[in-house]
Design a protein around this motif. Structure first.
Motif, PDB file in Angstrom:
ATOM      1  N   ALA A 126      27.723  16.022 -46.526  1.00 59.88           N
ATOM      2  CA  ALA A 126      29.018  16.542 -46.085  1.00 59.88           C
ATOM      3  C   ALA A 126      29.809  15.388 -45.478  1.00 59.88           C
ATOM      4  CB  ALA A 126      28.819  17.670 -45.089  1.00 59.88           C
ATOM      5  N   LEU A 127      30.266  14.508 -46.329  1.00 59.17           N
ATOM      6  CA  LEU A 127      30.987  13.312 -45.888  1.00 59.17           C
ATOM      7  C   LEU A 127      32.477  13.482 -46.093  1.00 59.17           C
ATOM      8  CD1 LEU A 127      28.692  10.622 -47.543  1.00 59.17           C
ATOM      9  CD2 LEU A 127      28.648  11.413 -45.192  1.00 59.17           C
ATOM     10  N   PRO A 128      33.279  12.797 -45.283  1.00 62.02           N
ATOM     11  CA  PRO A 128      34.727  12.847 -45.509  1.00 62.02           C
ATOM     12  C   PRO A 128      35.068  12.339 -46.912  1.00 62.02           C
ATOM     13  CG  PRO A 128      34.195  11.735 -43.432  1.00 62.02           C
ATOM     14  CD  PRO A 128      32.906  11.945 -44.168  1.00 62.02           C
ATOM     15  N   GLU A 129      35.830  13.124 -47.647  1.00 63.22           N
ATOM     16  CA  GLU A 129      36.159  12.775 -49.031  1.00 63.22           C
ATOM     17  C   GLU A 129      36.855  11.416 -49.123  1.00 63.22           C
ATOM     18  OE1 GLU A 129      35.880  12.905 -52.972  1.00 63.22           O
ATOM     19  OE2 GLU A 129      34.968  14.349 -51.595  1.00 63.22           O
ATOM     20  N   ALA A 130      37.695  11.102 -48.142  1.00 65.38           N
ATOM     21  CA  ALA A 130      38.393   9.800 -48.160  1.00 65.38           C
ATOM     22  C   ALA A 130      37.396   8.647 -48.075  1.00 65.38           C
ATOM     23  CB  ALA A 130      39.401   9.717 -47.018  1.00 65.38           C
ATOM     24  N   ALA A 131      36.354   8.809 -47.270  1.00 62.18           N
ATOM     25  CA  ALA A 131      35.340   7.761 -47.151  1.00 62.18           C
ATOM     26  C   ALA A 131      34.548   7.629 -48.449  1.00 62.18           C
ATOM     27  CB  ALA A 131      34.401   8.062 -45.981  1.00 62.18           C
ATOM     28  N   VAL A 132      34.206   8.750 -49.048  1.00 62.00           N
ATOM     29  CA  VAL A 132      33.462   8.727 -50.313  1.00 62.00           C
ATOM     30  C   VAL A 132      34.298   8.037 -51.393  1.00 62.00           C
ATOM     31  CG1 VAL A 132      32.468  10.161 -52.151  1.00 62.00           C
ATOM     32  CG2 VAL A 132      32.085  10.755 -49.739  1.00 62.00           C
ATOM     33  N   GLU A 133      35.572   8.377 -51.484  1.00 66.58           N
ATOM     34  CA  GLU A 133      36.435   7.766 -52.507  1.00 66.58           C
ATOM     35  C   GLU A 133      36.635   6.274 -52.246  1.00 66.58           C
ATOM     36  OE1 GLU A 133      37.242   8.979 -55.446  1.00 66.58           O
ATOM     37  OE2 GLU A 133      35.983  10.638 -54.763  1.00 66.58           O
ATOM     38  N   ARG A 134      36.783   5.914 -50.993  1.00 65.36           N
ATOM     39  CA  ARG A 134      36.918   4.485 -50.656  1.00 65.36           C
ATOM     40  C   ARG A 134      35.669   3.724 -51.075  1.00 65.36           C
ATOM     41  NH1 ARG A 134      37.317   1.957 -44.553  1.00 65.36           N
ATOM     42  NH2 ARG A 134      37.239  -0.229 -45.215  1.00 65.36           N
ATOM     43  N   PHE A 135      34.498   4.294 -50.746  1.00 64.87           N
ATOM     44  CA  PHE A 135      33.247   3.636 -51.118  1.00 64.87           C
ATOM     45  C   PHE A 135      33.092   3.572 -52.639  1.00 64.87           C
ATOM     46  CE2 PHE A 135      28.751   3.588 -52.185  1.00 64.87           C
ATOM     47  CZ  PHE A 135      28.351   2.444 -51.516  1.00 64.87           C
ATOM     48  N   ARG A 136      33.442   4.659 -53.313  1.00 64.52           N
ATOM     49  CA  ARG A 136      33.344   4.679 -54.778  1.00 64.52           C
ATOM     50  C   ARG A 136      34.122   3.498 -55.368  1.00 64.52           C
ATOM     51  NH1 ARG A 136      32.072   9.169 -57.245  1.00 64.52           N
ATOM     52  NH2 ARG A 136      33.108  10.482 -55.699  1.00 64.52           N
ATOM     53  N   GLY A 137      35.330   3.269 -54.879  1.00 64.67           N
ATOM     54  CA  GLY A 137      36.142   2.156 -55.362  1.00 64.67           C
ATOM     55  C   GLY A 137      35.542   0.807 -55.028  1.00 64.67           C
ATOM     56  N   ASP A 138      35.033   0.668 -53.805  1.00 61.56           N
ATOM     57  CA  ASP A 138      34.412  -0.605 -53.401  1.00 61.56           C
ATOM     58  C   ASP A 138      33.171  -0.902 -54.241  1.00 61.56           C
ATOM     59  OD1 ASP A 138      36.364  -0.883 -51.447  1.00 61.56           O
ATOM     60  OD2 ASP A 138      35.068  -0.178 -49.812  1.00 61.56           O
ATOM     61  N   LEU A 139      32.354   0.115 -54.465  1.00 61.92           N
ATOM     62  CA  LEU A 139      31.141  -0.065 -55.261  1.00 61.92           C
ATOM     63  C   LEU A 139      31.480  -0.345 -56.719  1.00 61.92           C
ATOM     64  CD1 LEU A 139      28.059  -0.092 -55.362  1.00 61.92           C
ATOM     65  CD2 LEU A 139      28.130   2.398 -55.663  1.00 61.92           C
ATOM     66  N   GLN A 140      32.468   0.347 -57.236  1.00 65.72           N
ATOM     67  CA  GLN A 140      32.875   0.175 -58.637  1.00 65.72           C
ATOM     68  C   GLN A 140      33.273  -1.267 -58.928  1.00 65.72           C
ATOM     69  OE1 GLN A 140      32.766   2.640 -60.943  1.00 65.72           O
ATOM     70  NE2 GLN A 140      33.409   1.235 -62.539  1.00 65.72           N
ATOM     71  N   LYS A 141      33.933  -1.923 -57.978  1.00 66.57           N
ATOM     72  CA  LYS A 141      34.337  -3.325 -58.167  1.00 66.57           C
ATOM     73  C   LYS A 141      33.136  -4.246 -58.294  1.00 66.57           C
ATOM     74  CE  LYS A 141      38.432  -2.632 -55.361  1.00 66.57           C
ATOM     75  NZ  LYS A 141      38.936  -2.794 -53.997  1.00 66.57           N
ATOM     76  N   LEU A 142      32.051  -3.906 -57.610  1.00 67.24           N
ATOM     77  CA  LEU A 142      30.875  -4.781 -57.579  1.00 67.24           C
ATOM     78  C   LEU A 142      29.813  -4.391 -58.597  1.00 67.24           C
ATOM     79  CD1 LEU A 142      30.584  -5.034 -53.700  1.00 67.24           C
ATOM     80  CD2 LEU A 142      31.605  -6.704 -55.268  1.00 67.24           C
ATOM     81  N   VAL A 143      29.693  -3.094 -58.868  1.00 65.04           N
ATOM     82  CA  VAL A 143      28.726  -2.576 -59.845  1.00 65.04           C
ATOM     83  C   VAL A 143      29.487  -1.602 -60.746  1.00 65.04           C
ATOM     84  CG1 VAL A 143      26.495  -1.457 -60.211  1.00 65.04           C
ATOM     85  CG2 VAL A 143      26.895  -2.734 -58.097  1.00 65.04           C
ATOM     86  N   PRO A 144      30.182  -2.139 -61.767  1.00 63.20           N
ATOM     87  CA  PRO A 144      31.050  -1.291 -62.591  1.00 63.20           C
ATOM     88  C   PRO A 144      30.314  -0.286 -63.480  1.00 63.20           C
ATOM     89  CG  PRO A 144      31.160  -3.588 -63.310  1.00 63.20           C
ATOM     90  CD  PRO A 144      30.311  -3.548 -62.086  1.00 63.20           C
ATOM     91  N   ASP A 145      29.041  -0.509 -63.749  1.00 59.12           N
ATOM     92  CA  ASP A 145      28.272   0.410 -64.585  1.00 59.12           C
ATOM     93  C   ASP A 145      27.910   1.645 -63.768  1.00 59.12           C
ATOM     94  OD1 ASP A 145      26.479   1.803 -66.156  1.00 59.12           O
ATOM     95  OD2 ASP A 145      25.078   0.132 -66.416  1.00 59.12           O
ATOM     96  N   ASN A 146      28.564   2.759 -64.057  1.00 58.10           N
ATOM     97  CA  ASN A 146      28.334   3.991 -63.296  1.00 58.10           C
ATOM     98  C   ASN A 146      26.949   4.588 -63.517  1.00 58.10           C
ATOM     99  OD1 ASN A 146      30.840   4.113 -61.983  1.00 58.10           O
ATOM    100  ND2 ASN A 146      31.793   4.953 -63.816  1.00 58.10           N
TER     101      ASN A 146
END
Length: 172
Positions: A4-24
């Motif tokens: 149950a995490l804040p959606e804004a934090a999850v989306e921010r992390f998703r973007g940060d991780l995507q830049k470093l590990v683009p393979d989902n």
């Protein structure tokens, strides 16, 4: 246990991780000590890449409470459905304890990642760690060449939280 995490934090992390590990579909290892920073990393990674996260806690066996801390992380991972391993050195840490422990920690994590066929090993280094690193280097008289901070990637080691403050992670 739900994330149950804040959606804004999850989306921010998703973007940060995507830049470093683009393979989902990449299988990711997470180094989790049990502190608030690494627990936030575990929760964020599990929320953004469910079923692809594996966690490991390195127990250097230097403190009496370290086994209990590793078990704490293991219990959280079990509730999240994230596979967890406690990694221990083959021999006691000796010499310059801090440097030897760091070297052994990364060696153990790399070996674990090889065994689990993990694409990346995520660590919870964040913006405050970055500032502390630079200040320590300045204090030691590092020249321009020594003024680089912690890199976001170093081989298989990935640090997706370098843009996050410690307080952001503690809130999670």
């Amino acid at each position: 246990m739900q994330n149950a995490l804040p959606e804004a934090a999850v989306e921010r992390f998703r973007g940060d991780l995507q830049k470093l590990v683009p393979d989902n579909d990449a299988r990711l290892g997470i180094a989790v000590s049990g502190g608030p920073d690494s627990l936030a990393l575990l929760l964020l990674c599990n929320a953004t890449r469910p079923g692809l996260c594996h966690a490991a806690t390195v127990d250097h066996q230097l403190r009496a409470e370290s086994a209990r801390e590793a078990m704490f992380v293991s219990d959280i991972c079990k509730r999240l459905g994230v596979p967890h391993a406690t990694l221990t050195p083959d021999a006691p840490i000796s010499g310059s304890i801090q440097q030897a422990a760091r070297t052994e920690r990364y060696a153990l994590l790399e070996r674990w990642a090889d065994e689990k066929d993990l694409t990346a090993i995520l660590t919870a280094h964040h913006a405050d760690d970055q500032a502390e690193t630079l200040l320590m280097r300045l204090n030691r008289g590092a020249g321009i060449g020594g003024m680089s901070g912690v890199r976001s990637t170093n081989g298989r080691i990935v640090r997706p939280l370098l843009g996050w403050r410690r307080t952001n992670l503690a809130d999670i």
